[in-house]
Design a protein around this motif. Structure first.
Motif, short mmCIF file in Angstrom:
data_model
loop_
_atom_site.label_atom_id
_atom_site.label_comp_id
_atom_site.label_asym_id
_atom_site.label_seq_id
_atom_site.Cartn_x
_atom_site.Cartn_y
_atom_site.Cartn_z
N ASN A 52 10.00 2.49 16.74
CA ASN A 52 10.89 1.51 17.36
C ASN A 52 10.66 0.13 16.74
OD1 ASN A 52 12.62 0.12 18.95
ND2 ASN A 52 11.52 0.42 20.86
N THR A 53 9.65 -0.57 17.18
CA THR A 53 9.46 -1.95 16.74
C THR A 53 9.12 -2.05 15.25
OG1 THR A 53 8.54 -2.31 18.94
CG2 THR A 53 8.32 -4.10 17.37
N LEU A 54 8.09 -1.31 14.82
CA LEU A 54 7.62 -1.47 13.45
C LEU A 54 8.59 -0.89 12.43
CD1 LEU A 54 3.78 -0.93 13.48
CD2 LEU A 54 5.06 -3.00 13.10
N TYR A 55 9.42 0.07 12.83
CA TYR A 55 10.38 0.63 11.87
C TYR A 55 11.30 -0.46 11.34
CZ TYR A 55 14.31 3.22 9.98
OH TYR A 55 15.29 3.68 9.15
N ASN A 56 11.82 -1.28 12.24
CA ASN A 56 12.70 -2.38 11.81
C ASN A 56 11.94 -3.40 10.96
OD1 ASN A 56 14.88 -1.29 13.23
ND2 ASN A 56 14.27 -2.33 15.12
N GLY A 57 10.68 -3.67 11.33
CA GLY A 57 9.89 -4.61 10.53
C GLY A 57 9.61 -4.08 9.15
N GLN A 58 9.33 -2.76 9.05
CA GLN A 58 9.07 -2.17 7.74
C GLN A 58 10.29 -2.22 6.84
OE1 GLN A 58 7.71 1.59 9.16
NE2 GLN A 58 5.55 0.97 9.27
N GLN A 59 11.46 -1.98 7.42
CA GLN A 59 12.69 -2.05 6.64
C GLN A 59 12.93 -3.47 6.13
OE1 GLN A 59 14.53 0.67 5.69
NE2 GLN A 59 12.76 1.68 6.61
N ALA A 60 12.70 -4.46 7.00
CA ALA A 60 12.86 -5.86 6.58
C ALA A 60 11.86 -6.21 5.50
CB ALA A 60 12.69 -6.78 7.79
N PHE A 61 10.63 -5.71 5.61
CA PHE A 61 9.61 -5.96 4.60
C PHE A 61 10.03 -5.40 3.25
CE2 PHE A 61 5.91 -4.79 2.13
CZ PHE A 61 5.09 -5.90 2.24
N LEU A 62 10.53 -4.17 3.23
CA LEU A 62 10.94 -3.55 1.98
C LEU A 62 12.13 -4.27 1.36
CD1 LEU A 62 10.61 0.23 2.96
CD2 LEU A 62 9.08 -1.12 1.51
N GLU A 63 13.04 -4.76 2.20
CA GLU A 63 14.18 -5.53 1.68
C GLU A 63 13.70 -6.84 1.04
OE1 GLU A 63 16.81 -6.05 4.93
OE2 GLU A 63 17.36 -3.92 5.06
N GLY A 64 12.74 -7.51 1.69
CA GLY A 64 12.20 -8.75 1.10
C GLY A 64 11.48 -8.49 -0.20
N LEU A 65 10.71 -7.39 -0.26
CA LEU A 65 10.00 -7.05 -1.49
C LEU A 65 10.97 -6.73 -2.62
CD1 LEU A 65 7.29 -6.50 -2.87
CD2 LEU A 65 7.42 -4.14 -2.03
N ASP A 66 12.02 -6.00 -2.30
CA ASP A 66 13.02 -5.66 -3.32
C ASP A 66 13.71 -6.92 -3.84
OD1 ASP A 66 14.71 -3.64 -4.77
OD2 ASP A 66 16.28 -4.58 -3.57
N ALA A 67 14.01 -7.86 -2.94
CA ALA A 67 14.66 -9.12 -3.35
C ALA A 67 13.73 -9.92 -4.27
CB ALA A 67 15.03 -9.94 -2.12
N GLN A 68 12.43 -9.92 -3.97
CA GLN A 68 11.49 -10.64 -4.82
C GLN A 68 11.39 -10.03 -6.21
OE1 GLN A 68 7.73 -10.94 -2.69
NE2 GLN A 68 8.16 -13.07 -2.21
N ILE A 69 11.33 -8.69 -6.25
CA ILE A 69 11.20 -8.01 -7.54
C ILE A 69 12.42 -8.29 -8.40
CG2 ILE A 69 11.11 -5.74 -8.64
CD1 ILE A 69 9.41 -4.80 -6.28
N ARG A 70 13.61 -8.26 -7.78
CA ARG A 70 14.84 -8.49 -8.55
C ARG A 70 15.02 -9.95 -8.92
NH1 ARG A 70 18.75 -8.08 -5.58
NH2 ARG A 70 17.91 -7.35 -3.58
N GLY A 71 14.52 -10.87 -8.10
CA GLY A 71 14.73 -12.30 -8.35
C GLY A 71 13.64 -12.97 -9.16
N HIS A 72 12.52 -12.28 -9.38
CA HIS A 72 11.39 -12.89 -10.10
C HIS A 72 11.72 -13.08 -11.58
CE1 HIS A 72 7.27 -13.82 -11.20
NE2 HIS A 72 7.31 -12.87 -12.12
N LYS A 73 11.31 -14.23 -12.12
CA LYS A 73 11.48 -14.53 -13.54
C LYS A 73 10.11 -14.69 -14.18
CE LYS A 73 15.99 -14.68 -13.44
NZ LYS A 73 16.79 -13.63 -14.10
N ASP A 74 9.81 -13.82 -15.13
CA ASP A 74 8.51 -13.86 -15.79
C ASP A 74 8.52 -14.79 -16.98
OD1 ASP A 74 6.49 -12.22 -14.52
OD2 ASP A 74 7.79 -10.49 -14.93
N ASP A 75 7.36 -15.40 -17.24
CA ASP A 75 7.13 -16.17 -18.46
C ASP A 75 6.34 -15.27 -19.40
OD1 ASP A 75 6.49 -17.87 -20.48
OD2 ASP A 75 5.18 -19.18 -19.29
#
Length: 984
Positions: A52-75
């Motif tokens: 219930n509670t943590l399932y929604n949090g885990q999904q939000a966490f994975l979405e944030g991680l995916d956004a970071q991986i796609r938006g990160h710019k490496d030097d």
């Protein structure tokens, strides 16, 4: 009748069935309260928290991680970071998702935490497994995921301190469960690595070697160990751990990044073969094109050095590909690096410069390219070009880059130095041209014109390639032609960077900044011109048909008939043509008018050259600190211009220069020349001081001692002694560090000696000459008060009594209510450490206090800030909700043996935030101490007060009323989606 009875019976049963199930569910809900600890309650709360509670949090966490991986710019010019959130820009991506994950974790902990020990048979013998189970502090088996996800979300948001606090709390809460603590310890060390605290990370990682660890704990430890070893530049030792991290990394892109980093480590350890293989794995994983492109670039750099020609050929083929048109700066950067590795500096610089011109974006790749080019020019002492490239570099280099501050410092120095070096180079070239015969002179000028035209054609091709519009007005005119001589090389026109600085796809006139820069550059070169035909000709009115001067060939210009017979006065139209051509760097007239062919022009040229040499020599010595170069410049000035009026300044700088070089014989020689030839000079008086040697060696210490003696005499009311010490410092240390303070003490001595007018004159001099000194604020206050007619203070000034100092406003309205210190015990309080500014290592104090807070207060986020005012510094720790809390904090702090040693000699205050606003302004420290001793010190404070629980998270006590649990569960059901709720 029978049918009616059946209906009645059915209705009775129908009414009974729902009532039965409602009662059953209510009993079940009560039995599953966190107040009880049974197998059923643990199963219920674990499953509900999970699905219930943590399932929604885990999904939000994975979405944030995916956004970071796609938006990160490496030097890719530096070692890739193992953790994306160490990049501040990346840490700001997905923050809302991580906030949701943190909120859901907190909610799961509030609602489903089971801390009550289960009921057991006390007479039954317990197994080791049962003992370990009963030793737990948290009995909900799934909540460890909530705590770890909270810490991970905080880490990914770049909140490393908060993540470290949460992980420290996890270590206490799950201290009997190694499968949890091993992961938490590894991640805590990771936080210290991210905060660049390598010693703390090393301490944890070393202690983990003695602990039993789960498989996941080992993987986390290897990951953190790799990051720690990379941070401490132990690249060879980091490789095995990084290989383990690569194997455990999830996600194709992240695994490709780790393989690229592995290839970089192999390159750092000169293992080109393994680096090539690691980079091949990157390419085979089919990553985004930029990552694959940089992997191919790096592959060319790790090939054996004897194949450098093949490597360069491969890179040039890559430069011709349309797919790489946005990465040409990286291609030419790699080419330059290869040339540099084989000591071919000339081709390296050419590749770097081409990369700057070809760059389509002002990103990190171009910034690093400019940085390396600037450093190369700097090392070669080509400061004119270094000034140009450093200026471009600083404008686009990330301020967080470790080399930004040094680059900014160098750029500021070169901004001052470059005009003088350019003046020297120009005048040397012009005078060399003046010494040539006419034919050789014209050949040299024609050669420069040809180079200029060739350069402009290359720039036009480049502009056309980028799809930009370029006109003749955008071309940078060349300077006077240069010839080889003892100080300079032939000068060629520099290419304009306007086109290359315009981002790809942006039309020139859509960028107001670029347009403004172009207008300023045009006006600098051509002056104010109207937008019309033949704009180069400033006197078109004298031309009959306003003919196009641009159509006149160089041969026609050489023909004397254009200007009439020799000695014949030119007509207005002919003079107009000649004047216009003299402003065009594509014609000889532009250069001929600058050459000093007459005595007046030669004298002006020598004056400009002499001034340039002097100013350059001083800057090379004092700011650049390139003493051999400064020596060459000053000696040339002395040899070429021995009749300069300010030879005493040259002798003085040479004296200082040789003193810095340790050549006492030459230093004494120029000191003697200065004393002999300029005995009345201010500098001669300074060097002729019999105490000069002692002052030069120990001047600062001597001045400090004299100030202390003068101040002691002032406190003893020996104003004559103050005057004698003041006169001595005025003669020997006119620019000493204590000058402003000594003048203030001298002024106060004059006041108490009855010399009121002299006192005011000296104070005004302090205010005017030393506006940034600490004592100037008080001096200004006194001067203004006297000018406003207010009486002088009755108390004698005492600079040593910082604890009795305050800045209470004088002359305030008598009807205004005077502020008072408040006795509120339950407001917001602060813990204050106060000490004289400069009396201790503030960075060390901040580190020790932060470390103590993180170690002892796991989830309380205390805020620390540093302030300084008039010689008194304060470190303030905020976040206490009452006097009792701050009192308990202070007691625990001083009970720590290490911290009590660290804080020895530092004054401590426990003060409300309201009273803190008045401290040092309306009330002094001593006055507040009296107030504290009277109002707060006598208060009884609980000895066992616990302040290490979170202030923004309510941890439900299992002994609380169980009605709260049912209300929370009902609210949770309404808030979350129905599909996510699983009733049991």
């Amino acid at each position: 009748m029978k049918g009616l009875k059946d209906i009645v019976e059915h209705r009775k049963k129908g009414a009974f069935i729902p009532a039965f199930w409602i009662m059953f569910c209510m009993v079940l809900m009560v039995s599953c309260s966190t107040k009880k600890n049974t197998a059923g309650t643990r199963f219920y709360h674990s499953t509900t928290a999970h699905f219930n509670t943590l399932y929604n949090g885990q999904q939000a966490f994975l979405e944030g991680l995916d956004a970071q991986i796609r938006g990160h710019k490496d030097d890719y010019t530096r070692l890739l970071p193992m953790y994306l959130s160490t990049n501040k820009s990346t840490a700001n991506i997905g923050k809302s998702n991580y906030e949701t994950a943190i909120t859901k974790s907190e909610k799961a902990i509030k609602v489903h935490s089971i801390k009550k020990r289960p009921n057991i048979n006390g007479n039954k013998r317990r197994t080791p497994k049962q003992k370990a189970f009963l030793a737990q502090k948290e009995f909900n088996p799934y909540l460890r995921h909530a705590w770890l996800m909270m810490a991970e979300a905080q880490f990914n948001r770049g909140e490393f301190i908060e993540a470290a606090s949460t992980l420290n709390y996890i270590l206490r809460l799950y201290s009997t469960q190694p499968e949890v603590t091993s992961v938490a310890k590894a991640r805590l060390a990771r936080c210290y690595v991210a905060m660049e605290w390598p010693y703390d990370a090393e301490d944890i990682l070393n202690k983990m070697k003695r602990d039993s660890m789960s498989r996941k704990g080992v993987l986390e430890r290897d990951n953190t160990m790799a990051a720690y070893l990379i941070q401490t530049h132990q690249y060879k030792e980091a490789i095995p751990y990084l290989q383990s991290a690569v194997r455990s990394t999830h996600g194709k892109l992240q695994k490709a990044r780790m393989n690229f980093l592995l290839g970089q480590l192999y390159q750092q350890t000169d293992d080109g073969q393994q680096a090539y293989k690691a980079l091949s794995r990157v390419i085979r994983s089919n990553p985004p094109y930029e990552l694959a492109f940089n992997a191919r670039i790096l592959q060319t750099e790790v090939l054996p050095r004897d194949k450098y020609k093949q490597m360069i050929a491969k890179l040039r083929r890559m430069a011709k590909s349309d797919k790489n048109k946005d990465y040409l700066d990286k291609v030419y950067y790699a080419i330059g690096n290869i040339y540099l590795s084989v000591q071919d500096t000339a081709h390296c610089i050419g590749a770097y410069e081409r990369g700057v011109l070809e760059a389509t974006q002002s990103g990190i790749a171009k910034a690093v390219l400019l940085l390396r080019l600037s450093q190369l020019y700097w090392d070669m002492e080509n400061y004119i070009e270094a000034a140009r490239t450093y200026k471009q570099c600083v404008s686009i280099l990330d301020k967080e880059h470790e080399e930004f501050k040094e680059s900014e410092r160098r750029s500021k120095i070169l901004t001052d130095l470059e005009p003088h070096l350019s003046a020297i180079k120009l005048q040397d070239s012009l005078q060399e041209l003046a010494r040539m015969d006419e034919q050789d002179r014209l050949v040299a000028i024609d050669r420069v014109i040809e180079l200029l035209k060739k350069k402009e054609k290359e720039e036009e091709k480049l502009a056309a390639k980028k799809g930009l519009s370029r006109t003749g007005a955008n071309a940078r005119p060349g300077a006077a032609p240069q010839t080889q001589n003892r100080t300079s090389a032939p000068q060629t026109p520099a290419a304009s960077s306007a086109a290359s600085s315009t981002p790809k796809g942006d039309w020139y006139f859509y960028n107001p900044r670029t347009v403004s820069q172009g207008v300023q550059e045009f006006q600098r070169r051509w002056g104010q011109r109207h937008n019309e035909d033949n704009w180069r000709i400033s006197r078109k009115a004298s031309l009959p048909n306003a003919g196009d001067v641009a159509d006149i060939s160089q041969d026609e210009l050489d023909n004397d008939s254009l200007y009439g017979e020799v000695g014949e006065e030119l007509s207005e139209e002919e003079q107009a043509i000649k004047d216009s051509l003299a402003n065009d760097p594509h014609h000889r007239e532009y250069y001929l008018k600058q050459i000093p062919l007459t005595e007046d022009m030669l004298e002006a040229s020598n004056q400009a050259l002499s001034n340039g040499l002097y100013n350059a020599g001083v800057l090379e010595q004092e700011q650049l600190e390139n003493f051999p170069l400064a020596e060459r410049t000053m000696l040339r000035l002395l040899n070429d211009f021995p009749e300069r009026e300010d030879l005493d300044n040259i002798y003085y700088h040479l004296f200082l220069l040789y003193g810095r070089l340790g050549d006492d014989e030459k230093a004494e020689n120029y000191r003697s020349l200065l004393l002999e030839q300029y005995p009345e000079s201010r500098l001669a008086v300074l060097l002729g001081n019999p105490n000069y040697d002692m002052i030069a060696r120990e001047g600062k210490h001597v001045e400090d001692s004299i100030y202390q003696v003068a101040y002691a005499a002032y406190q003893a009311s020996d104003y004559a002694e103050v005057g004698r010490n003041y006169e001595y410092c005025t003669e020997n240390f006119p620019e000493g560090q204590n000058r402003a303070r000594l003048m203030f003490v001298h002024a106060m001595s004059l006041l108490y000696s009855g010399e009121r007018d002299s006192f005011l004159v000296v104070l005004q001099e302090v205010v005017q000459k030393y506006p940034k000194e600490e004592v100037t604020q008080l001096a200004s206050f006194i001067v203004k008060g006297v000018q406003d007619g207010r009486p002088l203070m009755e108390d004698k000034y005492d600079a040593s009594n910082i604890w009795g100092r305050r800045n209470r406003r004088s002359g305030q309205d008598s009807t205004e209510v005077a502020p008072e210190l408040k006795e509120d015990r339950y407001g917001d309080f602060a813990f204050v450490l106060a000490y004289p500014t400069g009396s201790l290592n503030e960075d060390q104090l901040l580190y020790e206090m932060a470390r103590y807070n993180f170690t002892n207060y796991m989830v309380r986020n205390f805020e620390m800030e540093m302030t300084e005012d008039q010689g008194l510094s304060m470190m303030t720790v905020k976040g206490f909700q009452s006097y009792d809390e701050v009192h308990a904090y202070a007691q625990n702090l001083y009970l720590d043996e290490h911290m009590s040693t660290v804080l020895k000699g530092i004054r401590t205050l426990l003060i409300s935030e309201e009273n803190l606003k008045l401290l040092g302004k309306e009330f002094s420290f001593d006055e507040y101490k009296e107030f504290y001793d009277e109002k707060f010190a006598p208060l009884d404070v609980p000895e066992d007060l616990q302040i290490d629980e979170p202030t923004n998270m309510e941890i439900l006590d299992p002994d609380d009323a169980d009605a709260q649990t049912e209300e929370t569960e009902e609210a949770e059901t309404e808030e979350d989606d129905d599909d996510d709720f699983f009733p049991f």
